[in-house]
Scaffold this motif. Structure first.
Motif, PDB file in Angstrom:
ATOM      1  N   ALA A   1      -2.697  20.419 -10.280  1.00  0.00           N
ATOM      2  CA  ALA A   1      -3.569  19.353 -10.798  1.00  0.00           C
ATOM      3  C   ALA A   1      -3.075  18.814 -12.139  1.00  0.00           C
ATOM      4  N   GLU A   2      -2.207  19.555 -12.797  1.00  0.00           N
ATOM      5  CA  GLU A   2      -1.648  19.096 -14.070  1.00  0.00           C
ATOM      6  C   GLU A   2      -0.601  18.003 -13.881  1.00  0.00           C
ATOM      7  N   ILE A   3      -0.125  17.845 -12.637  1.00  0.00           N
ATOM      8  CA  ILE A   3       0.842  16.787 -12.351  1.00  0.00           C
ATOM      9  C   ILE A   3       0.088  15.474 -12.207  1.00  0.00           C
ATOM     10  N   GLU A   4       0.398  14.527 -13.033  1.00  0.00           N
ATOM     11  CA  GLU A   4      -0.315  13.256 -13.023  1.00  0.00           C
ATOM     12  C   GLU A   4      -0.146  12.542 -11.679  1.00  0.00           C
ATOM     13  N   GLY A   5      -1.269  12.165 -11.076  1.00  0.00           N
ATOM     14  CA  GLY A   5      -1.222  11.410  -9.834  1.00  0.00           C
ATOM     15  C   GLY A   5      -1.372  12.233  -8.569  1.00  0.00           C
ATOM     16  N   VAL A   6      -1.455  13.577  -8.696  1.00  0.00           N
ATOM     17  CA  VAL A   6      -1.606  14.429  -7.514  1.00  0.00           C
ATOM     18  C   VAL A   6      -3.080  14.731  -7.269  1.00  0.00           C
ATOM     19  N   ASN A   7      -3.534  14.461  -6.047  1.00  0.00           N
ATOM     20  CA  ASN A   7      -4.888  14.845  -5.635  1.00  0.00           C
ATOM     21  C   ASN A   7      -4.825  16.256  -5.083  1.00  0.00           C
ATOM     22  N   VAL A   8      -5.654  17.153  -5.588  1.00  0.00           N
ATOM     23  CA  VAL A   8      -5.559  18.567  -5.226  1.00  0.00           C
ATOM     24  C   VAL A   8      -6.845  19.042  -4.567  1.00  0.00           C
ATOM     25  N   PHE A   9      -6.699  19.783  -3.433  1.00  0.00           N
ATOM     26  CA  PHE A   9      -7.838  20.378  -2.744  1.00  0.00           C
ATOM     27  C   PHE A   9      -7.584  21.868  -2.572  1.00  0.00           C
ATOM     28  N   ASN A  10      -8.567  22.667  -2.912  1.00  0.00           N
ATOM     29  CA  ASN A  10      -8.468  24.115  -2.772  1.00  0.00           C
ATOM     30  C   ASN A  10      -8.987  24.532  -1.397  1.00  0.00           C
ATOM     31  N   GLY A  11      -8.152  25.229  -0.635  1.00  0.00           N
ATOM     32  CA  GLY A  11      -8.583  25.696   0.673  1.00  0.00           C
ATOM     33  C   GLY A  11      -7.410  25.981   1.589  1.00  0.00           C
ATOM     34  N   ASP A  12      -7.718  26.497   2.763  1.00  0.00           N
ATOM     35  CA  ASP A  12      -6.721  26.842   3.770  1.00  0.00           C
ATOM     36  C   ASP A  12      -6.420  25.607   4.617  1.00  0.00           C
ATOM     37  N   GLY A  13      -5.222  25.086   4.467  1.00  0.00           N
ATOM     38  CA  GLY A  13      -4.844  23.858   5.164  1.00  0.00           C
ATOM     39  C   GLY A  13      -4.752  23.984   6.673  1.00  0.00           C
ATOM     40  N   SER A  14      -4.873  25.210   7.211  1.00  0.00           N
ATOM     41  CA  SER A  14      -4.868  25.378   8.661  1.00  0.00           C
ATOM     42  C   SER A  14      -6.278  25.281   9.236  1.00  0.00           C
ATOM     43  N   GLN A  15      -7.258  25.034   8.363  1.00  0.00           N
ATOM     44  CA  GLN A  15      -8.648  24.875   8.795  1.00  0.00           C
ATOM     45  C   GLN A  15      -9.000  23.385   8.867  1.00  0.00           C
TER      46      GLN A  15
ATOM     47  N   MET B   1       0.840  -1.196   0.000  1.00  0.00           N
ATOM     48  CA  MET B   1       0.000   0.000   0.000  1.00  0.00           C
ATOM     49  C   MET B   1       0.877   1.249   0.000  1.00  0.00           C
ATOM     50  N   LYS B   2       0.532   2.196  -0.873  1.00  0.00           N
ATOM     51  CA  LYS B   2       1.320   3.409  -0.988  1.00  0.00           C
ATOM     52  C   LYS B   2       1.218   4.255   0.281  1.00  0.00           C
ATOM     53  N   LYS B   3       2.336   4.885   0.655  1.00  0.00           N
ATOM     54  CA  LYS B   3       2.305   5.820   1.766  1.00  0.00           C
ATOM     55  C   LYS B   3       1.647   7.123   1.314  1.00  0.00           C
ATOM     56  N   ARG B   4       0.814   7.691   2.184  1.00  0.00           N
ATOM     57  CA  ARG B   4       0.076   8.901   1.863  1.00  0.00           C
ATOM     58  C   ARG B   4       0.807  10.122   2.408  1.00  0.00           C
ATOM     59  N   VAL B   5       1.106  11.068   1.518  1.00  0.00           N
ATOM     60  CA  VAL B   5       1.817  12.283   1.892  1.00  0.00           C
ATOM     61  C   VAL B   5       0.962  13.488   1.533  1.00  0.00           C
ATOM     62  N   PHE B   6       0.807  14.403   2.499  1.00  0.00           N
ATOM     63  CA  PHE B   6       0.062  15.644   2.268  1.00  0.00           C
ATOM     64  C   PHE B   6       1.041  16.811   2.190  1.00  0.00           C
ATOM     65  N   LEU B   7       0.962  17.577   1.110  1.00  0.00           N
ATOM     66  CA  LEU B   7       1.770  18.775   0.920  1.00  0.00           C
ATOM     67  C   LEU B   7       0.835  19.964   1.070  1.00  0.00           C
ATOM     68  N   ILE B   8       1.048  20.776   2.090  1.00  0.00           N
ATOM     69  CA  ILE B   8       0.077  21.806   2.440  1.00  0.00           C
ATOM     70  C   ILE B   8       0.690  23.191   2.299  1.00  0.00           C
ATOM     71  N   GLY B   9       0.112  23.978   1.372  1.00  0.00           N
ATOM     72  CA  GLY B   9       0.616  25.323   1.122  1.00  0.00           C
ATOM     73  C   GLY B   9       1.790  25.320   0.160  1.00  0.00           C
ATOM     74  N   GLY B  10       2.313  26.520  -0.099  1.00  0.00           N
ATOM     75  CA  GLY B  10       3.457  26.652  -0.991  1.00  0.00           C
ATOM     76  C   GLY B  10       3.098  26.382  -2.432  1.00  0.00           C
TER      77      GLY B  10
ATOM     78  N   GLY C   1       6.842   6.525  -5.736  1.00  0.00           N
ATOM     79  CA  GLY C   1       5.729   5.645  -5.412  1.00  0.00           C
ATOM     80  C   GLY C   1       4.811   6.100  -4.294  1.00  0.00           C
ATOM     81  N   TYR C   2       4.885   7.366  -3.889  1.00  0.00           N
ATOM     82  CA  TYR C   2       4.014   7.865  -2.833  1.00  0.00           C
ATOM     83  C   TYR C   2       2.678   8.343  -3.402  1.00  0.00           C
ATOM     84  N   ASP C   3       1.659   8.295  -2.561  1.00  0.00           N
ATOM     85  CA  ASP C   3       0.347   8.836  -2.896  1.00  0.00           C
ATOM     86  C   ASP C   3       0.312  10.277  -2.392  1.00  0.00           C
ATOM     87  N   ILE C   4       0.185  11.251  -3.305  1.00  0.00           N
ATOM     88  CA  ILE C   4       0.350  12.659  -2.954  1.00  0.00           C
ATOM     89  C   ILE C   4      -0.968  13.414  -2.997  1.00  0.00           C
ATOM     90  N   THR C   5      -1.227  14.167  -1.929  1.00  0.00           N
ATOM     91  CA  THR C   5      -2.348  15.099  -1.884  1.00  0.00           C
ATOM     92  C   THR C   5      -1.795  16.491  -1.596  1.00  0.00           C
TER      93      THR C   5
END
Length: 224
Positions: A42-56, A1-10, A25-29
């Motif tokens: 979102a143009e990067i293949e395989g990246v899940n993208v969410f619009n919003g303030d990650g401190s909320q 199972m892929k490790k899930r990594v969250f990149l927040i901001g920047g 091989g990581y699962d990226i959000t």
């Protein structure tokens, strides 16, 4: 199972990290408050993208941050990054939190607050500059073989075989340099007889082909 990594901001750092981690091989959000940046990410293949303030909290909940393996806070504000890491760790049970900070004086405080890894770009750059000055004083120069140069930060856990050893004892490939050792708020310009300890972060400068072997020598594992 892929490790899930969250990149927040920047953006620029997030984009570079996302592209690199996907190849490994990581699962990226990615979570970003800028719609423009979200569309570009979102143009990067395989990246899940969410619009919003990650401190909320509700944004992290919408992105399903629960029990993620790693959360990396990359906003321009140190206080926002602290809030993000605290939320991820305490509310969403993220296994490891990492933050980039601009003020090296905050490193100790962030670590006391439970952030697993605090990275100050200024400290790292200062160490590399000091190391460059050290090399310029030497009569012989270290040259790298042909190929791309990689700069990697490696943190030493208790299990690392490199712990308590001198750099000269590690048997690193000849095309690998320990640029500096980050120890708390200190940036240490190392030499062959410098010992490294648990919690030290080594700035590794290497060619592509020797990076994995160097990490294996330091950690006892091969980077994937």
């Amino acid at each position: 199972m892929k490790k899930r990594v969250f990149l927040i901001g920047g953006y620029n750092k997030t984009r570079t990290l996302a592209e690199s981690l996907i190849k490994k091989g990581y699962d990226i959000t990615a979570i970003n408050r800028s719609m423009k940046h979200c569309k570009a990410l979102a143009e990067i293949e395989g990246v899940n993208v969410f619009n919003g303030d990650g401190s909320q909290p509700f944004i992290l909940e919408d992105a399903n941050a629960y029990n993620a393996d790693i959360a990396i806070a990359l906003t321009e504000r140190d206080d926002d990054n602290l809030v993000i890491c605290e939320l991820c760790k305490k509310k969403f049970n993220v296994k490891k939190t990492v933050t980039l900070i601009s003020d090296a004086k905050k490193t100790e405080f962030f670590e006391r607050m439970g952030i697993d890894s605090v990275v100050c770009a200024i400290s790292a750059i200062a160490g590399i500059i000091e190391q460059q000055a050290f090399f310029e004083e030497m009569s012989t120069l270290v040259t790298m073989s042909k190929g791309r140069i990689r700069i990697t930060q490696v943190s030493l856990p208790h299990s690392a075989p490199a712990v308590s050893k001198k750099l000269i004892e590690l048997g690193l490939p000849k095309d690998v340099i320990i640029g500096c050792v980050l120890r708390g708020e200190k940036s240490i310009v190392p030499h062959g007889h410098t010992r490294v300890y648990v919690g030290d972060v080594l700035v590794l400068i290497s060619t592509d082909e020797h990076e994995a072997l160097a990490i294996h020598k330091l950690l006892g594992t091969v980077r994937k």
